[in-house]
Scaffold this motif. Structure first.
Motif, PDB file in Angstrom:
ATOM      1  N   ILE A  70       0.842  -0.976   0.219  1.00 18.49           N
ATOM      2  CA  ILE A  70       0.219  -0.357  -0.194  1.00 18.49           C
ATOM      3  C   ILE A  70       1.101   1.559   0.147  1.00 18.49           C
ATOM      4  CG2 ILE A  70      -1.392   0.931   1.129  1.00 18.49           C
ATOM      5  CD1 ILE A  70      -2.868  -1.209   2.673  1.00 18.49           C
TER       6      ILE A  70
ATOM      7  N   HIS B 213       1.417   3.961  -3.110  1.00 23.88           N
ATOM      8  CA  HIS B 213       1.023   4.915  -3.148  1.00 23.88           C
ATOM      9  C   HIS B 213       1.833   6.231  -2.478  1.00 23.88           C
ATOM     10  CE1 HIS B 213      -3.181   3.377  -2.596  1.00 23.88           C
ATOM     11  NE2 HIS B 213      -2.721   3.731  -3.877  1.00 23.88           N
TER      12      HIS B 213
ATOM     13  N   GLY C  53      -5.432   8.048  -2.457  1.00 30.01           N
ATOM     14  CA  GLY C  53      -5.455   6.752  -2.923  1.00 30.01           C
ATOM     15  C   GLY C  53      -4.799   6.242  -1.441  1.00 30.01           C
TER      16      GLY C  53
ATOM     17  N   ALA D 248      -6.884   3.088   0.689  1.00 29.16           N
ATOM     18  CA  ALA D 248      -6.054   1.421   0.129  1.00 29.16           C
ATOM     19  C   ALA D 248      -6.545   0.878   1.502  1.00 29.16           C
ATOM     20  CB  ALA D 248      -4.811   1.836  -0.396  1.00 29.16           C
TER      21      ALA D 248
ATOM     22  N   ARG E   9      -8.471  -2.193   2.765  1.00 28.09           N
ATOM     23  CA  ARG E   9      -7.380  -3.497   3.008  1.00 28.09           C
ATOM     24  C   ARG E   9      -7.021  -3.576   4.648  1.00 28.09           C
ATOM     25  NH1 ARG E   9      -3.575  -2.565  -2.435  1.00 28.09           N
ATOM     26  NH2 ARG E   9      -2.707  -4.375  -1.387  1.00 28.09           N
TER      27      ARG E   9
ATOM     28  N   ASP F 164      -3.463 -10.618   0.458  1.00 31.36           N
ATOM     29  CA  ASP F 164      -4.520  -9.348   0.386  1.00 31.36           C
ATOM     30  C   ASP F 164      -6.066  -9.582   1.232  1.00 31.36           C
ATOM     31  OD1 ASP F 164      -2.623  -7.860  -0.907  1.00 31.36           O
ATOM     32  OD2 ASP F 164      -4.028  -7.446  -2.000  1.00 31.36           O
TER      33      ASP F 164
ATOM     34  N   GLN G  38      -7.387  -8.350   4.755  1.00 30.50           N
ATOM     35  CA  GLN G  38      -8.645  -7.391   5.239  1.00 30.50           C
ATOM     36  C   GLN G  38      -9.335  -7.999   5.400  1.00 30.50           C
ATOM     37  OE1 GLN G  38     -10.199  -6.254   0.690  1.00 30.50           O
ATOM     38  NE2 GLN G  38     -12.107  -6.240   0.814  1.00 30.50           N
TER      39      GLN G  38
END
Length: 905
Positions: A681, A685, A699, A703, A707, A813, A817
């Motif tokens: 992540i 970004h 962003g 994220a 997540r 991921d 999450q």
């Protein structure tokens, strides 16, 4: 020429190898006097002695002579069957991990007991693989008498067993099973959530009966376990109705490749038909929006124009059942995949079952290559020796017959048409029957067997028909095919498993004629009468010339023809074989050389007249068969090449699943996944070497929320002077770890570990399933890369590796999450969820085939083990009460239900 001369002087390499085994056979014979002097208890005690010696420094090879002599003596005492010396050679070949090619009637089933017993002494389990359930049960009961006499345990795997019964059968010293059951159990085991639910032990040693049928003929298509997808039956029926309106000029067929495509006129026609039916978006069939419709049209075309009823399949009890092209048997529960089976169901107007999505798959090649030691036996393997060596690293050894073969193999006879050929066959059969000679007729399809049956009725010839329609009575029909004047029509004789004995089979006659007669003097007298009748009848059959085998056409594979021929001339009996061919036969029509047709046409045969036998013609037929064999080998080789790519990935996934199931806790794995997810992540970004003004802050926030389920004060962090990507990463890691620790603290340690393990396994399975679907789609189109001068298999490998890496990233991921979002609301600790158990699945057969039946309450289709879900023990009196797994057991033991009556078997 020089090679032939050298072979005549020195013998072939096979002859020299077999001769070299003579010393070992002599050693086995040297123990016979000592072993035969032992009492039954002493003979049984040999097993304990052998196992003690194995614990020392001795090997299986050291024990072989004495162990084989022990099995020979046990066979003589228990079954009344003493192994011949050539059977000892076969046993040695099997023990060495090679293929023993032994003629039909040479006792391969008995030979297997030698290598099976020797290798079972290690206690790691030996699998004896058969081609059907009948043979698995028969051989386990029949040959199992030897093993049980010698103190070994036996088990058999057939459809319908509970999980605990399967586990017990696999735990036995010797396990009989079909190749399909073994493969499906392996796949199901690697979809379970606890090691205790698995039924198979680690692979050790397997002996494959009819090894050519299992490892070659059935190896063109993989085993697939799948779950149902959306119901599209209306679309199948609508497309089927339109395809049936197409004429011959609308499509082109390639029978060699079993492929069919629309012509330009056909494309226009189907476009107008689809448009009028409201099934086409736009006016072009090949627009992206119409991809699904194109797929349905193609499969419907194949179903209607390429697949024939009573040849490729039959319709029974409102269901389309596939017919095995090599054995002629019905393949109950198997289904063609990729929508083809549904298209055939629409064609026949029967109920359309939903399509399936692949959950797990494996080819027979890769399944059997997992055995550290693999051997096989069959009557016909020499023609495929190259493939056996290249794919399985097994050599083929031809074992000499116990008694020289007396059968006469006559040259083929050719006719102009099928009708002329069948009329000629019918007259020939009548002549043989008139003198009392039994006749076995081999056909390649149900249609041809029923057509020949009509010709025989016209000739007044009494006969029996054995094909997929009458498979229930198969063993009884085959067993009596050697009786005086008996005529038997059989659709493919490969792997039938029952010997044809001249004069009849005593065992089956007793079963058929004396089943209602109780044990006693009367029954004993009746058995003796039958035994005398068989001996008298055998003498008459021998005088008539033994069994006559007639082939109604040549098969694509020379092995199948040799298997049919091998039914005659058993154990030195006289016999006769001949094949009858016509210009209309598929082999000649599709694969025969053009010159062959031209010369036959010029020969101006009269109606009903046969072309005189010719070695040149037989050579032309053999050339055509070699063409087909080479093509089929290429198909199988390609299946292996592509599955090898998936197999490497399958091993990684299954190994990871095993590690997760065995681990008490997967905290370290989950934490690593969470930290890597945070790293991704931040890296995406806030790229290294950039300024905060260049970061995608919006962003990053989105994220982190999506997540990690966190909403940190990132804007506040950015106001700090020393802010950097690694600092943001550290803070996010700390927050994510703290959030997970808070959730874990709300539960007891065991429950939290179970939840983590369950989330990890379920995500792994979900993404592996999606990955398999993606690889299937990739394989469908990767051949198009050839137009760009690229090698499809190399492209597939590169793409598959990239997809695998992406899958692993997605698993990481999703696990992060899920754990970030999961919330618990329990009224009491007894409501904590347990690891799920595995439901039943559809068991499919192949890229061209699969299996499936009714949908159970879980939404999965059950076929192979109907109504039984994995882990159901079957001995729980409280199973119907729906008790929570963590609640106290109703029996009053004070234990939790899952550790008492609800324990998984």
């Amino acid at each position: 020429m020089l090679g032939a001369l050298a072979k005549s002087l020195f013998g072939s390499s096979n002859d020299r190898y077999v001769k070299s085994l003579g010393k070992l056979v002599a050693q086995i014979g040297g123990f016979e006097a000592t072993i035969s002097a032992l009492t039954d208890d002493e003979l049984r005690g040999q097993t304990v002695k052998f196992r003690e010696r194995l614990k020392g420094k001795e090997t299986l090879d050291d024990l072989l002579p004495e162990a084989f002599a022990t099995v020979r003596e046990a066979g003589r005492r228990v079954l009344g069957m003493r192994h011949f010396d050539v059977q000892m050679i076969g046993g040695i070949v099997l023990h060495r991990g090679e293929i023993a090619e032994m003629r039909t009637g040479e006792g391969k089933t008995l030979v297997a007991t030698l290598a099976t017993y020797l290798n079972a002494l290690e206690g790691k389990g030996v699998h004896v693989v058969t081609v059907n359930d009948y043979l698995a049960k028969r051989d386990c009961e029949w040959m199992g008498q030897i093993y049980r006499f010698l103190g070994l345990t036996t088990g058999v795997i057939v459809p319908g067993l509970r999980e605990d019964e399967r586990r017990e059968a696999y735990a036995a010293d010797v396990t009989y099973a079909t190749n399909n059951e073994l493969g499906f159990d392996y796949l199901r085991d690697n979809m379970k959530y606890e090691r205790a639910q698995m039924v198979q032990r680690p692979f050790n040693y397997a002996i494959v009966d009819e090894v050519d049928s299992i490892l070659i003929d059935e190896a063109r298509t993989p085993l697939i376990i799948s779950g149902p997808t959306d119901d599209k039956s209306e679309l199948y029926m609508a497309v089927d109705a339109l395809v049936k309106q197409l004429s011959d000029k609308d499509y082109e067929k390639d029978e060699k490749q079993r492929n069919i495509v629309l012509t330009e006129d056909g494309t226009e026609t189907i476009e107008r038909l689809l448009e009028s039916a409201g099934l086409l978006q736009g006016s072009n069939l090949y627009d992206f929006e119409n991809t699904q419709v194109v797929h349905h049209v193609n499969q419907s075309l194949r179903a209607n124009k390429m697949f024939k009823r009573d040849i490729d399949y039959i319709v029974k009890d409102g269901k389309v059942i596939i017919i095995d092209e090599f054995t002629g048997r019905m393949m109950d529960g198997r289904r063609w995949s990729d929508g083809l089976h549904q298209a055939v169901e629409a064609k026949e107007g029967v109920n359309i079952e939903p399509e399936n999505q692949t959950l797990a798959s494996i080819t027979f090649q890769n399944y059997f290559r997992m055995y550290p030691k693999l051997s096989g036996m069959t009557g016909t393997a020499a023609t495929e020796a190259t493939e056996f060596h290249e794919i399985y690293k097994m050599n083929v050894v031809t074992i000499p017959t116990n008694v020289p073969v007396q059968r006469k193999d006559e040259e083929d006879l050719f006719y102009k048409s099928i009708e002329d050929k069948f009329a000629g066959i019918a007259k020939t059969i009548r002549e043989h029957q008139a003198k009392g000679q039994p006749v076995l007729v081999g056909t390649v399809s149900i249609e041809k067997s029923e057509m020949l049956s009509e010709f025989l009725h016209k000739e007044g010839v009494k006969h029996s028909v054995l094909n997929a329609r009458f498979h229930e009575s198969e063993a009884h029909i085959v067993a009596q095919a050697g009786r005086l004047g008996m005529v038997t029509i059989a659709t493919n004789m490969a792997g039938r498993g029952t010997d044809i004995q001249l004069g009849g089979n005593l065992e089956f006659r007793i079963e058929d004629e004396l089943k209602d007669l109780a044990e006693g003097p009367e029954r004993d007298a009746a058995i003796e009468r039958i035994r005398i009748e068989i001996a008298m009848e055998k003498a008459q059959v021998l005088e008539a010339g033994g069994l006559c085998v007639i082939g109604t056409e040549r098969h694509e594979s020379r092995r199948i023809d040799n298997q049919l021929r091998g039914r005659s001339g058993r154990q030195g009996d006289p016999g006769l074989s001949r094949f009858y061919l016509s210009l209309d036969d598929d082999l000649l029509r599709i694969f025969g050389p053009d010159t062959l047709f031209a010369r036959m046409m010029r020969s101006s045969l009269e109606d009903g007249e046969a072309l005189p036998p010719s070695k040149w013609m037989s050579k032309a037929i053999e050339t055509a068969q070699k063409k087909v064999e080479a093509r089929n080998y290429d198909v199988r080789k390609q299946v292996v090449e592509y599955d090898d790519v998936m197999n490497d990935q399958r091993k990684v996934i299954y190994e990871q699943r095993g590690d997760i199931m065995d681990a008490e806790t997967v905290d370290d794995v989950v934490v690593d996944m969470r930290h890597e997810c945070v790293n991704d992540i931040v890296g995406a970004h806030c790229p290294p070497g950039t300024y905060p003004e260049q970061w995608d802050v919006a962003g990053l926030k989105a994220a982190v929320l999506a997540r990690l389920s966190l909403e940190p004060d990132i804007d506040g962090w950015l106001t700090e002077d020393a802010v950097a990507p690694d600092i943001i990463e550290e803070r996010l890691v700390a927050l994510a770890d703290a959030a997970a620790a808070e959730k874990a603290a709300a539960l007891d340690v065991v429950s939290w570990h179970n939840i983590e393990k369950s989330i990890l396994l379920q995500n792994l399975d979900h993404h592996w399933k999606e990955h398999l679907a993606t690889l299937d789609a990739l394989r469908q189109v990767v051949h198009l890369r050839a137009y760009a001068q690229k090698t499809p298999i190399n492209e597939y490998k590169a793409e598959a590796f990239a997809l695998f890496e992406r899958m692993l990233s997605n698993i990481r991921d999703d696990v992060t999450q899920t754990i970030g979002r999961v919330q618990f609301q329990f009224e009491n600790a007894a409501d904590v969820p347990e690891l799920p158990t595995l439901p039943d699945f559809i068991t499919n057969y192949g890229a061209d085939g699969g299996a499936g039946a009714g949908v159970d309450e879980n939404g999965f289709v059950t076929t192979r083990i109907p109504g039984i879900s994995a882990g159901s023990g079957g001995g729980d009196p409280y199973a119907h009460m729906g008790i929570s797994r963590n609640a106290l057991c109703p029996c009053g033991s004070g234990k939790r239900y899952k550790h008492c009556h609800g324990a998984l078997a």
